[in-house]
Design a protein around this motif. Structure first.
Motif: not given
Length: 516
Positions: A221-228, A394-399, A437-450
């Motif tokens: 439980v509790g996993g998430f990404f946000s700007a904060k 390669l993964v990308s949010c909408t931008g 494209g922003c800290p909301n992290s829809c593209g999930q950069p925290q699970v990437a190699d880069i």
């Protein structure tokens, strides 16, 4: 419920105020009126916010043209449904396209409010819905994209995913019980061995585990990404049978709904409540809400494989059948692509199509006798079964092309830059590069190699588009979130930085060196 929420909301932010004034789901009954008056004459709160409760998103960067986010439990749809969606986007010209998201669903672009009633009629006739897919609702529920096909899976989670969605959405009709959560909420149910759902980034994740030789799920439980803040999910210390999954989801959602923090939206996700209460109190509240005991977690789960991307040709557990994973560059589909995918699924398979969290698609149930013919189809030149290593991952949010939250343009830039790097580098293995494209992290950069997160920078004394760089994300077994290693790199200066990172950390070699 109401009194508890009111007490939590004594110092309401603007979102809690407009939710208290009118439940977002109520706009479902006003769509015909909205279509008649047009987007410019609508109440701004209805237009900008409440429409998201039915999956319709106003986008200031494309005024008058909305985004429509579908619900697709487990990422499964059929050829008829794909064709209906293709017909919807076909009429909207250059703005008409569909993006595969990192939650296994589709977002349609270019939609006019005048067409929403007709579109919703078409969706209902095709057994599809977009209800409760935005704002403070449970988002698309994910599962393994090869559930029911994988000879090594432990449990086919598709039916459980559907049951959870039906509970939350009242079988797609909309459910006011769960339309006033403190913030958005993600649920995933993994039935395989490779953590295909990214359990660590979900508010509730079920991962397969045996207890006393009985197969069920350990719960995170509790996993998430946000700007904060970004946080990996943590153990609830609970093991549940498949029959208890829906009840546990309901109990956790009710506890979160009634007690979640609401004053500051940046501190309103489930993990903030767990932090404030402590896990013991949170678990006890969930047990009380369920009205029965929860067994302690099994000592170990069954996630013991590296994560697979399913691109290519693979035999199914059904003898003589195969599934084929197609790489969709940056996850973008246009109407002709969608019609063609529907045709391929019908001609070669049984009409079924699967979407993945890597923004790709799978066509299953192709007999051995039809496989060679399938692999000769011209669209596989665009949607390859063997893409080059960097493009593959390669993964990308909408931008910013379509999303007003994005600080930078992502999709087209990401694909162009990765192709340039592939022309210069020799790679021994894929490198997972994620853009958001922003800290909301829809593209999930925290699970990437880069991972690359959009930001604004100063270059030559002027504001410019830039990124913060994340590294160290690991998926699959023992998944961990990456962290920020460099800030404020202008996008125009990014290629040499990425080139050096790939050489220093991922064994890439300049092509001129490999030719010596």
């Amino acid at each position: 419920m109401t009194s508890v929420i009111s007490n939590q909301s004594s110092s309401k932010n603007k979102f809690e105020k407009f939710k208290a004034e009118k439940d977002g789901l109520m706009v479902k009954n006003e769509l015909d009126r909205f279509a008649q008056v047009g987007w410019e004459a609508m109440d701004e709160t209805d237009r900008d916010h409440r429409l998201k409760w039915v999956g319709v998103f106003f986008r200031p960067v494309t005024p008058g043209k909305f985004m429509l986010r579908m619900r697709m439990p487990s990422g499964v749809l059929n050829s008829h449904q794909m064709r209906v969606l293709a017909e919807i986007v076909q009429r909207y010209g250059e703005d008409g396209n569909a993006d595969i998201t990192t939650r296994q669903n589709l977002q349609l672009r270019g939609i006019r409010i005048e067409d929403i009633p007709d579109i919703f009629d078409r969706l209902k006739a095709a057994d599809m819905t977009s209800v409760q897919s935005g704002m403070d609702n449970v988002r698309n529920i994910t599962a393994s994209p090869i559930a029911g096909l994988d000879a090594d899976e432990l449990i086919d989670a598709r039916e459980l995913v559907q049951q959870v969605q039906d509970m939350i959405t009242n079988s797609g009709e909309g459910n006011p019980e769960f339309t006033n959560l403190p913030r958005k909420f993600n649920i995933a149910i993994e039935g395989g061995r490779d953590n295909s759902v990214h359990a660590e980034i979900n508010d509730i994740a079920f991962v397969p585990a045996f207890k006393d030789e009985v197969l069920g799920f350990n719960v995170l439980v509790g996993g998430f990404f946000s700007a904060k803040r970004c946080a990996a999910a943590i153990p609830l210390n609970a093991w549940v049978s498949p029959e208890e999954v829906v009840a546990l989801c309901r109990a956790i959602l009710e506890v979160y709904r009634d007690h979640g923090l609401r004053a500051n939206r940046q501190k309103a996700r489930l993990m903030w409540l767990i932090d404030e209460w402590g896990m013991d109190k949170f678990r006890a509240a969930v047990v009380e809400q369920m009205g029965c005991t929860l067994q302690p977690a099994a000592p170990e789960d069954e996630i013991d494989w590296d994560k697979r991307d399913h691109i290519g040709v693979y035999p199914q557990k059904q003898a003589g059948l195969n599934y084929v994973g197609l790489h969709v560059p940056i996850g973008r589909l246009y109407a002709p692509d969608m019609f063609e995918i529907a045709r391929l699924a019908e001609v070669y398979g049984n009409g079924e199509i699967r979407l993945t969290v890597e923004q790709n698609l799978i066509i299953p149930n192709i007999p051995d006798s039809r496989l060679d013919a399938f692999l000769q189809e011209p669209i596989l030149e665009k949607f390859s079964i063997a893409p080059t290593p960097l493009v593959r991952s390669l993964v990308s949010c909408t931008g910013s092309q379509f999303c007003n939250f994005a600080l930078i343009e992502t999709k087209n830039r990401a694909l162009s830059l990765i192709k340039e790097l592939e022309a210069e580098l020799e790679l021994s293995r894929p490198i997972r590069v994620h853009w958001t494209g922003c800290p909301n992290s829809c593209g999930q950069p925290q699970v990437a190699d880069i991972g690359l997160m959009g930001t604004k920078v100063r270059k030559d004394g002027k504001a410019a588009e830039g990124v913060d760089i994340y590294m160290g994300g690991k998926v699959g077994k023992d998944a961990v979130l990456g962290s920020c290693v460099q800030k404020g790199i202008a996008c125009d200066d990014l290629k040499p930085v990425l080139r050096e990172l790939m050489i220093a950390h991922f064994d890439a070699k300049p092509k001129e060196e490999t030719m010596v």
